[in-house]
Design a protein around this motif. Structure first.
Motif, PDB file in Angstrom:
ATOM      1  N   GLN A   1       0.841  -1.177   0.000  1.00 12.16           N
ATOM      2  CA  GLN A   1       0.000   0.000   0.000  1.00 12.16           C
ATOM      3  C   GLN A   1       0.883   1.235   0.000  1.00 12.16           C
ATOM      4  N   ALA A   2       0.908   1.946  -1.117  1.00 10.23           N
ATOM      5  CA  ALA A   2       1.733   3.140  -1.240  1.00 10.23           C
ATOM      6  C   ALA A   2       1.086   4.296  -0.488  1.00 10.23           C
ATOM      7  N   LYS A   3       1.916   5.210  -0.019  1.00 11.48           N
ATOM      8  CA  LYS A   3       1.414   6.424   0.604  1.00 11.48           C
ATOM      9  C   LYS A   3       0.978   7.400  -0.484  1.00 11.48           C
ATOM     10  N   THR A   4       0.022   8.239  -0.162  1.00  9.05           N
ATOM     11  CA  THR A   4      -0.413   9.257  -1.104  1.00  9.05           C
ATOM     12  C   THR A   4       0.555  10.443  -1.047  1.00  9.05           C
ATOM     13  N   HIS A   5       0.481  11.306  -2.073  1.00  5.41           N
ATOM     14  CA  HIS A   5       1.290  12.521  -2.064  1.00  5.41           C
ATOM     15  C   HIS A   5       0.944  13.387  -0.855  1.00  5.41           C
ATOM     16  N   VAL A   6      -0.340  13.379  -0.471  1.00  7.30           N
ATOM     17  CA  VAL A   6      -0.775  14.160   0.686  1.00  7.30           C
ATOM     18  C   VAL A   6      -0.113  13.642   1.955  1.00  7.30           C
ATOM     19  N   GLN A   7      -0.108  12.333   2.138  1.00  4.30           N
ATOM     20  CA  GLN A   7       0.521  11.754   3.328  1.00  4.30           C
ATOM     21  C   GLN A   7       2.012  12.070   3.376  1.00  4.30           C
ATOM     22  N   ILE A   8       2.684  11.925   2.243  1.00  5.27           N
ATOM     23  CA  ILE A   8       4.130  12.182   2.201  1.00  5.27           C
ATOM     24  C   ILE A   8       4.416  13.638   2.541  1.00  5.27           C
TER      25      ILE A   8
ATOM     26  N   THR B   1      12.872  15.093  10.929  1.00  2.00           N
ATOM     27  CA  THR B   1      13.791  14.591   9.902  1.00  2.00           C
ATOM     28  C   THR B   1      13.035  13.803   8.844  1.00  2.00           C
ATOM     29  N   VAL B   2      13.685  13.640   7.700  1.00  2.00           N
ATOM     30  CA  VAL B   2      13.202  12.716   6.675  1.00  2.00           C
ATOM     31  C   VAL B   2      13.820  11.350   6.921  1.00  2.00           C
ATOM     32  N   THR B   3      13.331  10.359   6.202  1.00  2.00           N
ATOM     33  CA  THR B   3      13.932   9.029   6.211  1.00  2.00           C
ATOM     34  C   THR B   3      14.578   8.777   4.856  1.00  2.00           C
ATOM     35  N   LEU B   4      15.836   8.388   4.867  1.00  2.00           N
ATOM     36  CA  LEU B   4      16.533   8.102   3.618  1.00  2.00           C
ATOM     37  C   LEU B   4      16.192   6.694   3.138  1.00  2.00           C
ATOM     38  N   GLY B   5      16.061   6.534   1.821  1.00  2.00           N
ATOM     39  CA  GLY B   5      15.802   5.231   1.227  1.00  2.00           C
ATOM     40  C   GLY B   5      17.038   4.692   0.528  1.00  2.00           C
ATOM     41  N   ASN B   6      16.930   3.467   0.079  1.00  2.00           N
ATOM     42  CA  ASN B   6      18.024   2.799  -0.634  1.00  2.00           C
ATOM     43  C   ASN B   6      17.810   2.970  -2.129  1.00  2.00           C
ATOM     44  N   SER B   7      18.613   3.830  -2.745  1.00  2.00           N
ATOM     45  CA  SER B   7      18.398   4.147  -4.161  1.00  2.00           C
ATOM     46  C   SER B   7      18.807   3.024  -5.107  1.00  2.00           C
ATOM     47  N   ASP B   8      19.401   1.959  -4.594  1.00  2.00           N
ATOM     48  CA  ASP B   8      19.717   0.818  -5.450  1.00  2.00           C
ATOM     49  C   ASP B   8      18.454   0.169  -6.024  1.00  2.00           C
ATOM     50  N   TYR B   9      17.308   0.420  -5.400  1.00  2.00           N
ATOM     51  CA  TYR B   9      16.070  -0.236  -5.825  1.00  2.00           C
ATOM     52  C   TYR B   9      15.212   0.643  -6.726  1.00  2.00           C
ATOM     53  N   VAL B  10      15.700   1.819  -7.074  1.00  2.00           N
ATOM     54  CA  VAL B  10      14.926   2.732  -7.919  1.00  2.00           C
ATOM     55  C   VAL B  10      14.863   2.194  -9.345  1.00  2.00           C
ATOM     56  N   LEU B  11      13.661   2.244  -9.924  1.00  2.00           N
ATOM     57  CA  LEU B  11      13.451   1.742 -11.278  1.00  2.00           C
ATOM     58  C   LEU B  11      12.661   2.746 -12.111  1.00  2.00           C
ATOM     59  N   PRO B  12      12.900   2.805 -13.409  1.00  2.00           N
ATOM     60  CA  PRO B  12      12.131   3.707 -14.274  1.00  2.00           C
ATOM     61  C   PRO B  12      10.636   3.413 -14.182  1.00  2.00           C
ATOM     62  N   GLY B  13       9.859   4.475 -14.130  1.00  3.19           N
ATOM     63  CA  GLY B  13       8.410   4.334 -14.107  1.00  3.19           C
ATOM     64  C   GLY B  13       7.792   4.460 -12.738  1.00  3.19           C
ATOM     65  N   GLN B  14       8.583   4.402 -11.665  1.00  2.00           N
ATOM     66  CA  GLN B  14       7.967   4.479 -10.346  1.00  2.00           C
ATOM     67  C   GLN B  14       7.596   5.916 -10.008  1.00  2.00           C
ATOM     68  N   GLU B  15       6.538   6.056  -9.206  1.00  2.00           N
ATOM     69  CA  GLU B  15       6.027   7.374  -8.862  1.00  2.00           C
ATOM     70  C   GLU B  15       6.890   8.031  -7.787  1.00  2.00           C
ATOM     71  N   ILE B  16       6.971   9.364  -7.860  1.00  2.00           N
ATOM     72  CA  ILE B  16       7.749  10.117  -6.895  1.00  2.00           C
ATOM     73  C   ILE B  16       6.968  11.352  -6.443  1.00  2.00           C
ATOM     74  N   THR B  17       7.364  11.866  -5.284  1.00  2.00           N
ATOM     75  CA  THR B  17       6.863  13.134  -4.758  1.00  2.00           C
ATOM     76  C   THR B  17       8.077  14.001  -4.449  1.00  2.00           C
ATOM     77  N   VAL B  18       8.023  15.266  -4.852  1.00  2.00           N
ATOM     78  CA  VAL B  18       9.123  16.191  -4.581  1.00  2.00           C
ATOM     79  C   VAL B  18       8.578  17.359  -3.764  1.00  2.00           C
ATOM     80  N   ILE B  19       9.317  17.751  -2.720  1.00  2.00           N
ATOM     81  CA  ILE B  19       8.945  18.919  -1.913  1.00  2.00           C
ATOM     82  C   ILE B  19      10.111  19.893  -1.955  1.00  2.00           C
ATOM     83  N   GLY B  20       9.845  21.109  -2.432  1.00  2.00           N
ATOM     84  CA  GLY B  20      10.922  22.081  -2.557  1.00  2.00           C
ATOM     85  C   GLY B  20      10.435  23.507  -2.454  1.00  2.00           C
TER      86      GLY B  20
END
Length: 251
Positions: free
Chosen positions: A18-25, A108-127
């Protein structure tokens, strides 16, 4: 069908994620996103984005944001402004920097393991594009690019504007998997943006004795109490990700 692929698909069917929504993130992480305010040595000013990685004030951003800085501080989404920040480290082959402010008990944020990143996956950016603080945007990992020197970039479709350099890129679990730093500008270019994989940041932090926890893919499921079958599924899925990843990188 190969056994490893069949087992991976079976695990995914039996244990849906179950992925988190952009709102939750956004709700969970906005307090940890800051504007990085820089007075350059030539007298000009510059604003970028950063995010807090340890509760005692270690903040990640892009290297070009703090290059040639005479003075740095940060602004939180509450409007609070820090005292002076000082650079801890600058990335060598990648556009990353870590800075430090005097603080305690920061979100704080939580860092993820970028070794598992694949083309096509959804992302959220806050800036902070154009200094519009805590702007939330969304998109995809368009591609994982390996440069001639071996350095990996993430190509992303989420909009990146001036003052967004240093923005965290979150995966669907709400973990930072990348740090935005650049866009292709020019007529006809649309959402051709780039970010530095988070594992480069993890390495830079470790070189200076900072070791924030790094979440694996789908951390909520992996950190929950598991039986033998769940553990087997987690390890099988991880193995399948490692097997297929080289074939999906762009060289």
């Amino acid at each position: 069908m190969k056994p490893l692929l069949a087992l991976s698909l079976l695990c995914l069917l039996l244990a849906p994620l179950q992925a988190k929504t952009h709102v939750q993130i956004a709700e969970e992480n906005s307090a940890a996103i800051v504007a990085v305010n820089v007075l350059k040595k030539d007298g000009t000013t510059f604003t970028g984005t950063g995010f807090v990685v340890t509760d005692d004030g270690v903040i990640a951003t892009s290297r070009h944001v703090v290059d040639n800085a005479l003075y740095i501080n940060v602004t939180f989404n509450t409007g609070a402004v820090s005292g002076a920040a000082f650079p801890l480290a600058l990335g060598g082959s990648v556009d990353l920097a870590i800075i430090k402010i005097g603080a305690k008990n920061l979100p704080t944020v939580t860092l993820g393991n970028s070794d598992y990143v694949l083309p096509g996956q959804e992302i959220t950016v806050i800036g902070n594009p154009r200094r519009l603080q805590n702007t939330v945007s969304s998109g995809l990992i368009s591609q994982v690019r390996r440069k001639a020197d071996g350095v990996i970039w993430h190509q992303i479709s989420a909009p990146i504007s001036p003052s967004s350099s240093g923005s965290p890129v979150f995966d669907e679990d709400g973990n930072v998997i990348s740090v935005a730093f650049s866009s292709y500008k020019g007529e006809g270019n649309q959402n051709l943006n780039f970010s530095v994989p988070s594992n480069y940041l993890v390495t830079l932090l470790a070189q200076h004795n900072y070791h924030p926890p790094v979440a694996g893919p789908h951390a909520a499921e992996q950190n929950a109490p598991q039986g033998l079958w769940q553990k087997f599924c987690a390890h099988t899925a991880k193995a399948w990700q490692m097997v297929k990843r080289p074939f999906q990188h762009s060289h």
